[in-house]
Scaffold this active site. Structure first.
Site, mmCIF file in Angstrom:
data_model
loop_
_atom_site.group_PDB
_atom_site.id
_atom_site.type_symbol
_atom_site.label_atom_id
_atom_site.label_comp_id
_atom_site.label_asym_id
_atom_site.label_seq_id
_atom_site.Cartn_x
_atom_site.Cartn_y
_atom_site.Cartn_z
ATOM 1 N N ASN A 201 0.920 -1.149 -0.052
ATOM 2 C CA ASN A 201 -0.044 -0.166 0.129
ATOM 3 C C ASN A 201 0.869 1.371 0.017
ATOM 4 O O ASN A 201 1.423 1.460 0.966
ATOM 5 C CB ASN A 201 -1.044 0.024 1.091
ATOM 6 C CG ASN A 201 -1.707 1.192 1.312
ATOM 7 O OD1 ASN A 201 -1.922 2.121 0.431
ATOM 8 N ND2 ASN A 201 -2.359 1.644 2.488
ATOM 9 N N TRP A 202 1.180 1.890 -1.085
ATOM 10 C CA TRP A 202 1.832 3.003 -1.469
ATOM 11 C C TRP A 202 1.198 4.436 -0.784
ATOM 12 O O TRP A 202 2.056 5.370 -0.687
ATOM 13 C CB TRP A 202 2.111 3.154 -2.637
ATOM 14 C CG TRP A 202 3.280 2.371 -3.152
ATOM 15 C CD1 TRP A 202 3.828 1.245 -2.702
ATOM 16 C CD2 TRP A 202 3.714 2.060 -4.534
ATOM 17 N NE1 TRP A 202 4.643 0.665 -3.362
ATOM 18 C CE2 TRP A 202 4.577 1.052 -4.781
ATOM 19 C CE3 TRP A 202 3.347 2.883 -5.932
ATOM 20 C CZ2 TRP A 202 5.163 0.661 -5.811
ATOM 21 C CZ3 TRP A 202 4.037 2.473 -6.896
ATOM 22 C CH2 TRP A 202 4.956 1.518 -7.270
ATOM 23 N N LYS A 203 -0.045 4.192 -0.350
ATOM 24 C CA LYS A 203 -0.495 5.408 0.129
ATOM 25 C C LYS A 203 -0.068 6.731 -0.504
ATOM 26 O O LYS A 203 -0.332 6.691 -1.747
ATOM 27 C CB LYS A 203 -0.183 5.622 1.760
ATOM 28 C CG LYS A 203 -0.521 4.176 2.655
ATOM 29 C CD LYS A 203 -0.125 4.378 4.151
ATOM 30 C CE LYS A 203 -0.323 3.141 4.926
ATOM 31 N NZ LYS A 203 -0.056 3.440 6.128
ATOM 32 N N GLY B 163 2.492 2.274 11.323
ATOM 33 C CA GLY B 163 3.551 3.524 11.158
ATOM 34 C C GLY B 163 4.156 4.003 12.270
ATOM 35 O O GLY B 163 4.431 4.996 12.725
ATOM 36 N N HIS C 110 -9.717 0.829 4.899
ATOM 37 C CA HIS C 110 -8.485 1.044 5.566
ATOM 38 C C HIS C 110 -8.294 1.981 6.858
ATOM 39 O O HIS C 110 -9.256 2.960 6.624
ATOM 40 C CB HIS C 110 -7.541 1.556 4.665
ATOM 41 C CG HIS C 110 -6.036 1.749 4.972
ATOM 42 N ND1 HIS C 110 -5.671 2.466 5.749
ATOM 43 C CD2 HIS C 110 -4.966 0.717 4.743
ATOM 44 C CE1 HIS C 110 -4.166 2.213 6.140
ATOM 45 N NE2 HIS C 110 -3.815 1.081 5.522
ATOM 46 N N GLU D 276 -6.798 4.305 7.698
ATOM 47 C CA GLU D 276 -6.674 5.841 7.589
ATOM 48 C C GLU D 276 -8.062 6.196 6.924
ATOM 49 O O GLU D 276 -8.364 7.380 7.298
ATOM 50 C CB GLU D 276 -5.669 5.961 6.570
ATOM 51 C CG GLU D 276 -4.142 5.781 7.196
ATOM 52 C CD GLU D 276 -2.908 5.537 6.502
ATOM 53 O OE1 GLU D 276 -3.080 5.778 5.242
ATOM 54 O OE2 GLU D 276 -1.925 5.018 7.074
ATOM 55 N N GLU E 67 -5.518 -5.226 10.531
ATOM 56 C CA GLU E 67 -4.521 -3.835 10.638
ATOM 57 C C GLU E 67 -4.977 -3.222 12.185
ATOM 58 O O GLU E 67 -5.756 -2.525 12.149
ATOM 59 C CB GLU E 67 -4.701 -2.932 9.649
ATOM 60 C CG GLU E 67 -4.397 -3.214 8.426
ATOM 61 C CD GLU E 67 -4.424 -1.860 7.581
ATOM 62 O OE1 GLU E 67 -3.296 -1.542 7.080
ATOM 63 O OE2 GLU E 67 -5.388 -1.041 7.865
ATOM 64 N N GLY F 95 3.106 -1.118 4.438
ATOM 65 C CA GLY F 95 2.948 0.389 4.090
ATOM 66 C C GLY F 95 4.473 1.043 3.623
ATOM 67 O O GLY F 95 4.889 0.659 2.720
ATOM 68 N N GLY F 96 4.846 1.585 4.733
ATOM 69 C CA GLY F 96 6.349 2.235 4.298
ATOM 70 C C GLY F 96 7.338 1.316 3.930
ATOM 71 O O GLY F 96 8.074 1.891 2.982
ATOM 72 N N SER G 100 3.208 -1.940 10.647
ATOM 73 C CA SER G 100 4.532 -1.977 10.820
ATOM 74 C C SER G 100 5.480 -3.090 10.268
ATOM 75 O O SER G 100 6.207 -3.652 10.991
ATOM 76 C CB SER G 100 4.836 -1.538 12.274
ATOM 77 O OG SER G 100 4.383 -0.324 12.534
#
Length: 251
Positions: A10-12, A175, A97, A99, A169, A236-237, A215
């Protein structure tokens, strides 16, 4: 039952089309075709067509969108629809998600509508569920994820439910550098699996992959994947760097 692991990036709100081209060039050079797992990229809507074009030679890799609107079309400036996503070649849609829920205020009702539209549009939803730190500390994790799952499945029939992807999640682990332990993940994945069994029966429920997200990095990916009932990772990151992503994909 052996479920093929699903590893999703997930590149957000990161990686422009130019960045994505460079990323794919470096990533694909390191990762030959993987038959034993399914890879998914979730770029931003603007970067989507670049990623789809960049993967023309690799049809085994899926591309998805991070969100769709809960209506099929209309006067909704700034939104994207299920049919637009399908038209450009997306196969998967992230729904609910954390977010979207906690930053943008999406409700369970919106999740219900989106899930229904996505399956009607013949795309695969990846429904995200997870609790906040407050909910976890209050001992409400199972209750929260079951409520979110119930909302997501409310308008789907058993055949449609059997085709979805699910991701757990924990919001407190996204994050933050805090990761649920493999045992934490297994416990909640077990709760979700049982909730699926009660809706669609053991055999069909056994075929639904449940991913863990929060994470994930190259240091913990293998341990998480080895945990019971963890059928994949939503990253994610650590998916923004092609080298780190390549090592997670091969974990």
């Amino acid at each position: 039952m052996h479920r093929k692991p699903v590893i999703a990036a997930n590149w957000k709100l990161n990686l422009s089309p130019t960045d994505a081209k460079a990323f794919l060039q470096r990533f694909l050079a390191q990762v030959p075709k993987l038959n034993e797992r399914t890879l998914v990229f979730f770029p931003s809507a603007i970067t989507l067509t670049t990623v789809i074009d960049g993967l023309r030679e690799r049809p085994e890799i899926w591309v998805g969108v991070q969100n769709v609107h809960s209506e099929a079309q209309g006067a909704f400036t700034g939104e994207n629809s299920v049919l637009m996503a399908r038209d450009v070649g997306a196969r998967v849609v992230l729904v609910g998600h954390s977010e979207r829920r906690h930053v943008f205020g999406e409700t369970d009702e919106m999740t219900t509508r989106k899930m229904s539209l996505i399956v009607q549009g013949r795309l695969t939803p990846m429904l995200c569920v997870g609790e906040t730190l407050e909910e976890r500390e209050a001992g409400r994790t199972a209750e929260v994820v079951e409520r979110q799952l119930t909302a997501g499945l409310a308008e789907l029939d058993a055949g449609q439910i059997a085709q979805i992807l699910l991701a757990y999640e924990p919001v407190w682990a996204i994050g933050t550098g805090r990761t649920a332990t493999p045992a934490d993940a297994s416990e909640i994945h077990g709760v979700l699996r049982q909730a699926l069994v009660s809706r669609i029966g053991e055999k069909a429920a056994a075929g639904v992959p449940i991913l863990y997200g929060g994470s994930v990095n190259r240091g913990n990916a293998s341990q998480l994947l080895a945990a019971s009932d963890v059928d994949g990772l939503l990253v994610g990151g650590a998916s923004l760097d092609p080298d780190s992503w390549a090592s997670i994909v091969r974990a």
